[in-house]
Structure formats: structure tokens, C-alpha cells
Scaffold this motif. Structure first.
Motif, PDB file in Angstrom:
ATOM      1  N   TYR A 150      -6.624 -52.082  -3.542  1.00 47.45           N
ATOM      2  CA  TYR A 150      -6.909 -53.513  -3.470  1.00 47.45           C
ATOM      3  C   TYR A 150      -8.285 -53.765  -2.862  1.00 47.45           C
ATOM      4  O   TYR A 150      -9.021 -54.652  -3.308  1.00 47.45           O
ATOM      5  CB  TYR A 150      -5.816 -54.205  -2.653  1.00 47.45           C
ATOM      6  N   ILE A 154     -11.149 -55.837  -4.841  1.00 51.24           N
ATOM      7  CA  ILE A 154     -11.660 -57.100  -4.313  1.00 51.24           C
ATOM      8  C   ILE A 154     -13.148 -57.017  -3.982  1.00 51.24           C
ATOM      9  O   ILE A 154     -13.854 -58.034  -4.024  1.00 51.24           O
ATOM     10  CB  ILE A 154     -10.835 -57.561  -3.099  1.00 51.24           C
ATOM     11  N   ASN A 260      -5.765 -56.392 -10.822  1.00 51.56           N
ATOM     12  CA  ASN A 260      -5.338 -57.229  -9.697  1.00 51.56           C
ATOM     13  C   ASN A 260      -3.896 -57.698  -9.861  1.00 51.56           C
ATOM     14  O   ASN A 260      -3.099 -57.641  -8.914  1.00 51.56           O
ATOM     15  CB  ASN A 260      -6.283 -58.428  -9.584  1.00 51.56           C
ATOM     16  N   GLY A 287      -8.055 -56.215   1.530  1.00 50.23           N
ATOM     17  CA  GLY A 287      -8.705 -56.813   0.362  1.00 50.23           C
ATOM     18  C   GLY A 287      -9.780 -57.808   0.764  1.00 50.23           C
ATOM     19  O   GLY A 287     -10.884 -57.810   0.211  1.00 50.23           O
TER      20      GLY A 287
END
Length: 339
Positions: A150, A154, A260, A287
């Protein structure tokens, strides 16, 4: 402006993790995928709608009035917050069993499920929901693996949001000289339309990710998408023309949103009920740290060379791909204890 933007960013970051946890808690097991997906869909659609509104309104009303217009959805959101019940787990943990039971009945009604009239709720006050439990031997691999995936995604997601307007407005493909630092380049109508098209790629990626994850599982589709994401960033180094760049950036948005949504379907499915919220917050925090790295990297590197930013995204996609390739905990149709 910066102070207001900081408050908005902090509030959205806190709310996002909370909303995901609440959506998962409200949905029955068979609808958890949908609960996560609809939350992410609202985020992506909101971005798309803002870009479309900017295309039609920004030049007509100016940026100050446009910010006021884009803030209008906060009003119904506040009303909904007043209507929705509190989390049953929170109410249980604070000894409010009667309110917790009312909240559960509300959730059952939303899920079209009828509960027996004599049903009772038992709250376990000594449950360990701390980060220590999230990182114990049974959950550590999932927590660290999903956090790394993640984080990398991100870095790309937040970085691309900042990178695309700079990329389009600076006309990188047809520019030989270095972009001047802190130069204010106005987004023209073509640039705004390019943003709409690129963001549409993200919407398509969300729907595609949800459908494919539901049919074929989470891990294998994420591996395939991560592989192609690497080559999409490599393609951005070959800035042939505006059409090629628009197609490539749209593909990037498609793939990173695809990954995602698969991640957000996996995260609640990877942890038992007692630590699901804590684990979700833990992963979401990593993230958001990735988001800081991504946006800071764009600011620091873009004015040195836009391709240095693409290099940052490429490194993040490679690290994310390695993390996904070494992670083999499939969660499709897996029922955890106490879920």
C-alpha cells in the motif's frame, strides 16, 4: 490557503480509514468486497467529477468560487454522520451494550436481514486490539506485506495526482529547456480535459479490479497489474507525443487504481474482527506516509527533471511488484476466526 489545505488533508486522511472500517463492519461477510469497493469508488468518482466541473467552471468563476462549489458535498456528508449509528464494536468496548444492539439491528436492516427478537449481544471487554496483536506472529506477515504494498501504491497514487497537472501544463514532450521552479503555469481547457481522461482511467480500473478480484481472486490479478505498471512507467520515458503520453498516463491511473481496490478488498479480509480496525489504521498510516513521499518527491524532482519523478514512480512500482510477488496469502473465500 496552505493552513486550510493542511486541515482538509488531515481530516480526509483520518476519515478515509474510519469510513473503510465502518463500511466493512456494516456489511455482512458476502458484501465486504462491495463495501470496500463502493467507498473507493466514491473517492475516484469524486475526483473525476471535480475535474469535469473544473473543465466547465474554473475559467468562468475562478478558483476561489470553485473551491466553495467543490466543498458543497461536505454538507450532506455532515448530515449523514449525524444519522448513522456509532460502531457496535466501539459501543461494546465502552460498555454501551444497549446502543450497540440498536446499531446491529440498524445494520441488519441495511443488509435486508431479520434478526431474532430475543437475540442478545455479548461484549468481550478484555480483547487485545493493540498494535502488538497486529504485529504478533500470526498477523505480522500480512500487516507488513500489505503495508509495503500500500505504501508503494500510494507513493504513486498521490504523486501522480500532483504530477499530472504539472506534466500536462508544462508540455513536457515538446519542451527542450528545464521547467522553471515555482513558475505558475495555467491549466488550459485541453489540460483539464486530459486530466478528466486520465482520471477516467482510474474509474475503469476500479470497476475492472472489483470484477476480476471477485472472479479470480486478489493476489494473481495484482501481480499482473503490477507487472504492467512497471512497463507503463518505462513507456513514460519515451515521450513521443501528447496522445501517447495521455494514453500512458491513463493506463497508469487504470493500473494503480486496479491494485488499490484489490488491496482494499484484501485488507479487511486478512485480519480477524478484533484487530481489523487497528490493522486497517496501521496499513492506512503507512499509505499516507507514502503519499507524503510521493508528493514531496514530485515537488523536489519535477523542476530538476520531470523524468526524475517518473523514475521515482518506477522504483516504487518495482518495489511494490517484488512485495506482491513474495506475498501469497489469498483471501478470496477464506473465512477467518471471529469474522
Amino acid at each position: 490557503f496552505l493552513a486550510a489545505r493542511f486541515v482538509v488533508g488531515a481530516s480526509v486522511g483520518i476519515n478515509f480509514s474510519t469510513v473503510i472500517c465502518f463500511a466493512v463492519e456494516c456489511a455482512k461477510s458476502s458484501l465486504r468486497e462491495f463495501g470496500c469497493s463502493i467507498t473507493i469508488l466514491a473517492t475516484i468518482l469524486g475526483t473525476l467529477i471535480v475535474n469535469i466541473l473544473a473543465y466547465y467552471l474554473l475559467e468562468r468563476i475562478g478558483w476561489r468560487h470553485f473551491i466553495l462549489v467543490s466543498g458543497v458535498p461536505a454538507i450532506p456528508a455532515l448530515i449523514l454522520l449525524m444519522i448513522l449509528p456509532e460502531s457496535p464494536r466501539f459501543l461494546c468496548a465502552t460498555g454501551q451494550q444497549e446502543k450497540a444492539m440498536k446499531a446491529v439491528r440498524f445494520m441488519a436492516k441495511v443488509n435486508c436481514t431479520k434478526l431474532p427478537e430475543d437475540i442478545r449481544m455479548v461484549c468481550f471487554e478484555k480483547e487485545d486490539c493493540s498494535f502488538r496483536t497486529v504485529l504478533n506472529e500470526g498477523n505480522r506477515r500480512a500487516a507488513i506485506g500489505l503495508s509495503l504494498m500500500y505504501f508503494c501504491n500510494i507513493v504513486i497514487d498521490f504523486g501522480v495526482v500532483l504530477f499530472l497537472p504539472l506534466f500536462f501544463s508544462s508540455d513536457v514532450c515538446n519542451r527542450s529547456e528545464q521547467v522553471e521552479r515555482d513558475q505558475c503555469n495555467t491549466l488550459n481547457q485541453d489540460d483539464l480535459m486530459n486530466l478528466v481522461i486520465a482520471t477516467t482511467g482510474g474509474v475503469v480500473g476500479l470497476f475492472g479490479g472489483f470484477i476480476i478480484a471477485k472472479l479470480f481472486g486478489r493476489v494473481i490479478p495484482m501481480r499482473v497489474a503490477s507487472f504492467f505498471l512497471i512497463f507503463s512507467f518505462i513507456a513514460l520515458f519515451f515521450c513521443m507525443d501528447e496522445t501517447f503520453s495521455l494514453a500512458t498516463t491513463s493506463t497508469v491511473k487504470f493500473l494503480e487504481t486496479f491494485i488499490n481496490i484489490c488491496l482494499w478488498i484484501m485488507i479487511p479480509e486478512s485480519f480477524p474482527t478484533n484487530i481489523r480496525s487497528t490493522a486497517t489504521g496501521f496499513i492506512n498510516a503507512w499509505g499516507k506516509f507514502g503519499g507524503v513521499i510521493g508528493t514531496t518527491g514530485v515537488y523536489l524532482l519535477f523542476y530538476i527533471s520531470p523524468y526524475a519523478v517518473v523514475g521515482l514512480f518506477l522504483v516504487s512500482s518495482i518495489v511494490g511488484f517484488i512485495a506482491i510477488m513474495t506475498y501469497n496469502k489469498e483471501t478470496k473465500n477464506v473465512v477467518l476466526k471471529d469474522t
